[in-house]
Design a protein around this motif. Structure first.
Motif, PDB file in Angstrom:
ATOM      1  N   ALA A   1      -5.016  -9.239  -0.779  1.00 54.03           N
ATOM      2  CA  ALA A   1      -4.172  -8.052  -0.411  1.00 54.03           C
ATOM      3  C   ALA A   1      -4.232  -7.668   0.779  1.00 54.03           C
ATOM      4  CB  ALA A   1      -4.737  -7.116  -1.505  1.00 54.03           C
ATOM      5  N   PRO A   2      -3.264  -6.934   1.207  1.00 60.72           N
ATOM      6  CA  PRO A   2      -3.366  -6.447   2.703  1.00 60.72           C
ATOM      7  C   PRO A   2      -4.401  -5.465   2.964  1.00 60.72           C
ATOM      8  CG  PRO A   2      -1.369  -5.879   1.610  1.00 60.72           C
ATOM      9  CD  PRO A   2      -2.067  -6.549   0.886  1.00 60.72           C
ATOM     10  N   PHE A   3      -4.839  -5.221   4.044  1.00 63.91           N
ATOM     11  CA  PHE A   3      -5.730  -4.115   4.253  1.00 63.91           C
ATOM     12  C   PHE A   3      -5.326  -2.712   4.384  1.00 63.91           C
ATOM     13  CE2 PHE A   3      -7.836  -7.879   6.232  1.00 63.91           C
ATOM     14  CZ  PHE A   3      -9.023  -7.799   5.418  1.00 63.91           C
ATOM     15  N   VAL A   4      -4.885  -2.250   3.097  1.00 63.83           N
ATOM     16  CA  VAL A   4      -4.267  -0.999   2.898  1.00 63.83           C
ATOM     17  C   VAL A   4      -4.970  -0.192   1.948  1.00 63.83           C
ATOM     18  CG1 VAL A   4      -2.050  -1.480   4.054  1.00 63.83           C
ATOM     19  CG2 VAL A   4      -2.493  -1.571   1.207  1.00 63.83           C
ATOM     20  N   ASP A   5      -4.518   1.249   1.864  1.00 67.10           N
ATOM     21  CA  ASP A   5      -5.249   1.805   0.725  1.00 67.10           C
ATOM     22  C   ASP A   5      -4.276   2.021  -0.211  1.00 67.10           C
ATOM     23  OD1 ASP A   5      -7.623   2.241   1.828  1.00 67.10           O
ATOM     24  OD2 ASP A   5      -7.244   4.083   3.131  1.00 67.10           O
ATOM     25  N   ASP A   6      -2.976   1.926  -0.078  1.00 66.25           N
ATOM     26  CA  ASP A   6      -1.703   2.208  -1.029  1.00 66.25           C
ATOM     27  C   ASP A   6      -2.069   1.532  -2.230  1.00 66.25           C
ATOM     28  OD1 ASP A   6       0.568   2.297  -2.105  1.00 66.25           O
ATOM     29  OD2 ASP A   6       1.657   2.420  -0.461  1.00 66.25           O
ATOM     30  N   GLU A   7      -2.263   2.115  -3.327  1.00 66.52           N
ATOM     31  CA  GLU A   7      -2.575   1.720  -4.743  1.00 66.52           C
ATOM     32  C   GLU A   7      -1.478   0.911  -5.159  1.00 66.52           C
ATOM     33  OE1 GLU A   7      -4.087   4.369  -7.420  1.00 66.52           O
ATOM     34  OE2 GLU A   7      -3.441   3.181  -9.398  1.00 66.52           O
ATOM     35  N   ARG A   8      -0.309   1.081  -5.065  1.00 67.79           N
ATOM     36  CA  ARG A   8       0.872   0.417  -5.411  1.00 67.79           C
ATOM     37  C   ARG A   8       0.934  -0.872  -4.645  1.00 67.79           C
ATOM     38  NH1 ARG A   8       6.250   3.401  -4.244  1.00 67.79           N
ATOM     39  NH2 ARG A   8       5.470   2.246  -2.164  1.00 67.79           N
ATOM     40  N   VAL A   9       0.782  -0.849  -3.477  1.00 63.75           N
ATOM     41  CA  VAL A   9       0.964  -2.134  -2.849  1.00 63.75           C
ATOM     42  C   VAL A   9      -0.287  -3.189  -3.082  1.00 63.75           C
ATOM     43  CG1 VAL A   9       0.622  -3.384  -0.300  1.00 63.75           C
ATOM     44  CG2 VAL A   9       1.922  -1.363  -0.733  1.00 63.75           C
ATOM     45  N   LEU A  10      -1.480  -2.650  -3.350  1.00 63.94           N
ATOM     46  CA  LEU A  10      -2.575  -3.448  -4.056  1.00 63.94           C
ATOM     47  C   LEU A  10      -2.317  -4.002  -5.353  1.00 63.94           C
ATOM     48  CD1 LEU A  10      -5.657  -1.185  -2.699  1.00 63.94           C
ATOM     49  CD2 LEU A  10      -4.763  -3.486  -1.429  1.00 63.94           C
ATOM     50  N   ARG A  11      -2.036  -3.030  -6.075  1.00 64.09           N
ATOM     51  CA  ARG A  11      -1.735  -3.473  -7.508  1.00 64.09           C
ATOM     52  C   ARG A  11      -0.739  -4.716  -7.514  1.00 64.09           C
ATOM     53  NH1 ARG A  11      -4.505  -0.899 -11.530  1.00 64.09           N
ATOM     54  NH2 ARG A  11      -5.214   1.070 -11.149  1.00 64.09           N
ATOM     55  N   GLY A  12       0.563  -4.562  -6.701  1.00 66.16           N
ATOM     56  CA  GLY A  12       1.682  -5.310  -6.637  1.00 66.16           C
ATOM     57  C   GLY A  12       1.347  -6.610  -6.134  1.00 66.16           C
ATOM     58  N   THR A  13       0.389  -6.753  -5.357  1.00 66.81           N
ATOM     59  CA  THR A  13      -0.220  -7.968  -4.770  1.00 66.81           C
ATOM     60  C   THR A  13      -0.694  -8.890  -5.944  1.00 66.81           C
ATOM     61  OG1 THR A  13      -0.602  -7.196  -2.676  1.00 66.81           O
ATOM     62  CG2 THR A  13      -1.513  -9.032  -3.020  1.00 66.81           C
ATOM     63  N   PHE A  14      -1.838  -8.114  -6.843  1.00 67.16           N
ATOM     64  CA  PHE A  14      -2.651  -8.562  -7.861  1.00 67.16           C
ATOM     65  C   PHE A  14      -1.753  -8.935  -8.760  1.00 67.16           C
ATOM     66  CE2 PHE A  14      -5.902  -5.738  -5.552  1.00 67.16           C
ATOM     67  CZ  PHE A  14      -6.533  -6.906  -4.736  1.00 67.16           C
ATOM     68  N   SER A  15      -0.926  -8.063  -9.315  1.00 71.15           N
ATOM     69  CA  SER A  15      -0.049  -8.178 -10.497  1.00 71.15           C
ATOM     70  C   SER A  15       0.788  -9.414 -10.346  1.00 71.15           C
ATOM     71  CB  SER A  15       0.517  -7.072 -11.052  1.00 71.15           C
ATOM     72  OG  SER A  15       1.642  -6.331 -10.215  1.00 71.15           O
ATOM     73  N   GLY A  16       1.441  -9.444  -9.080  1.00 75.44           N
ATOM     74  CA  GLY A  16       2.275 -10.789  -8.882  1.00 75.44           C
ATOM     75  C   GLY A  16       1.601 -12.032  -8.849  1.00 75.44           C
ATOM     76  N   ALA A  17       0.130 -12.181  -8.656  1.00 72.26           N
ATOM     77  CA  ALA A  17      -0.450 -13.256  -8.672  1.00 72.26           C
ATOM     78  C   ALA A  17      -0.839 -13.497 -10.078  1.00 72.26           C
ATOM     79  CB  ALA A  17      -1.866 -13.268  -7.883  1.00 72.26           C
ATOM     80  N   ARG A  18      -0.905 -12.586 -10.890  1.00 78.59           N
ATOM     81  CA  ARG A  18      -1.175 -12.713 -12.254  1.00 78.59           C
ATOM     82  C   ARG A  18       0.074 -13.209 -13.027  1.00 78.59           C
ATOM     83  NH1 ARG A  18      -1.831  -7.763 -14.363  1.00 78.59           N
ATOM     84  NH2 ARG A  18       0.417  -7.923 -15.205  1.00 78.59           N
ATOM     85  N   ARG A  19       1.109 -12.665 -12.539  1.00 82.40           N
ATOM     86  CA  ARG A  19       2.273 -12.956 -13.382  1.00 82.40           C
ATOM     87  C   ARG A  19       2.872 -14.591 -13.099  1.00 82.40           C
ATOM     88  NH1 ARG A  19       4.192  -7.929 -12.269  1.00 82.40           N
ATOM     89  NH2 ARG A  19       5.439  -8.502 -10.305  1.00 82.40           N
ATOM     90  N   ILE A  20       2.415 -14.945 -11.741  1.00 77.76           N
ATOM     91  CA  ILE A  20       2.720 -16.411 -11.490  1.00 77.76           C
ATOM     92  C   ILE A  20       1.695 -17.372 -12.116  1.00 77.76           C
ATOM     93  CG2 ILE A  20       2.455 -18.177  -9.528  1.00 77.76           C
ATOM     94  CD1 ILE A  20       3.385 -15.874  -7.541  1.00 77.76           C
TER      95      ILE A  20
END
Ligand SMILES: *Cc1c(COP(=O)(O)O)cnc(C)c1O
Length: 244
Positions: free
Chosen positions: A174-193
């Motif tokens: 994930a990017p080095f940010v605190d934004d929960e939406r961005v973090l969750r989006g990165t992780f759920s994107g990998a899970r969906r793939i």
């Protein structure tokens, strides 16, 4: 426990940090209706000395991650391979693949087709099968390594068809940010793939390597099966040698 030595210092630190990290994993897993055992803890020892690794092993950690080839090789030579599963988690230049394959149990950072092909060829030459994770870039950040989300499915399926690599799953950062939406989006994107490629192929394993010190909770809640933790276990990486 603390005896003034560097080894004692790491042992004392891990006595504090390891239970905390395990609790955080367990809490996140419970929140997602999962068991703590469903999440492996990979200790990222990059940038820390051998004393850190010895303390980690003494504390019961058995999987270690490194991101630089020379550092990895030196540490494996000093520590051995019997009691540790070694993971390469950093970018591997093609000309260094041979050296990496000699010392690791898993290459988590397969980020191009050419790298995958080279691993497969060298593995075939030495008559073995290499465990890999395919790195996907689901963060949308241009600077992050890995296959872009829209090319990842085809790439993973192709690599899974190679004769001498075994695709255990995916890795993402994930990017080095605190934004929960961005973090969750990165992780759920990998899970969906991963879910999609596993629907299409029985050759792809279930591992999702995602989550670092500052985002492990979201990663586990989004399905991580392996968190890669450095700073939260060992403290800040000393000196410049460790790097990012
Ligand atoms: C350094 C690194 C980690 C660990 O990062 P921390 O923030 O120290 O936990 C995890 N994954 C990769 C690929 C890394 O390079």
């Amino acid at each position: 426990m603390y005896d003034g030595s560097e080894a004692g210092e790491y042992a004392a630190r891990l006595a504090e940090t390891l239970p905390r990290v395990r609790d955080e994993i367990a809490a996140a897993a419970a929140g997602a209706g999962r068991t703590p055992e469903s999440v492996r803890l990979l200790a990222v020892s990059k940038g820390h000395p051998l004393e850190a690794i010895r303390a980690a092993l003494a504390a019961g950690l058995g999987e270690l991650g490194e991101n630089r080839v020379a550092e990895l090789a030196g540490k494996v030579e000093a520590i051995g391979r019997e009691s540790v599963r070694w993971h390469m988690i950093g970018h591997v230049q093609r000309r260094k693949v041979g050296g990496v394959l000699e010392v690791v149990d898993c290459v988590q950072s397969v980020d191009s087709m050419r790298l995958a092909e080279r691993i497969d060829r060298l593995a075939a030459e030495s008559g073995r099968t290499v465990e890999v994770l395919v790195q996907v870039n689901t963060s949308g950040e241009a600077a992050k390594g890995g296959f872009e989300a829209d090319e990842a499915e085809d790439a993973v399926l192709a690599i899974a068809g190679f004769g001498n690599v075994r695709v255990e799953g995916l890795m993402t950062m994930a990017p080095f940010v605190d934004d929960e939406r961005v973090l969750r989006g990165t992780f759920s994107g990998a899970r969906r793939i991963l879910e999609e490629v596993r629907r299409q192929s029985s050759e792809v394993g279930p591992q999702l390597s995602m989550g670092m010190s500052n985002d492990l909770r979201f990663a586990v809640e989004e399905g991580s099966t392996m968190v890669r933790i450095g700073t939260a276990l060992f403290g800040a990486r000393p000196g410049l040698a460790g790097g990012a």
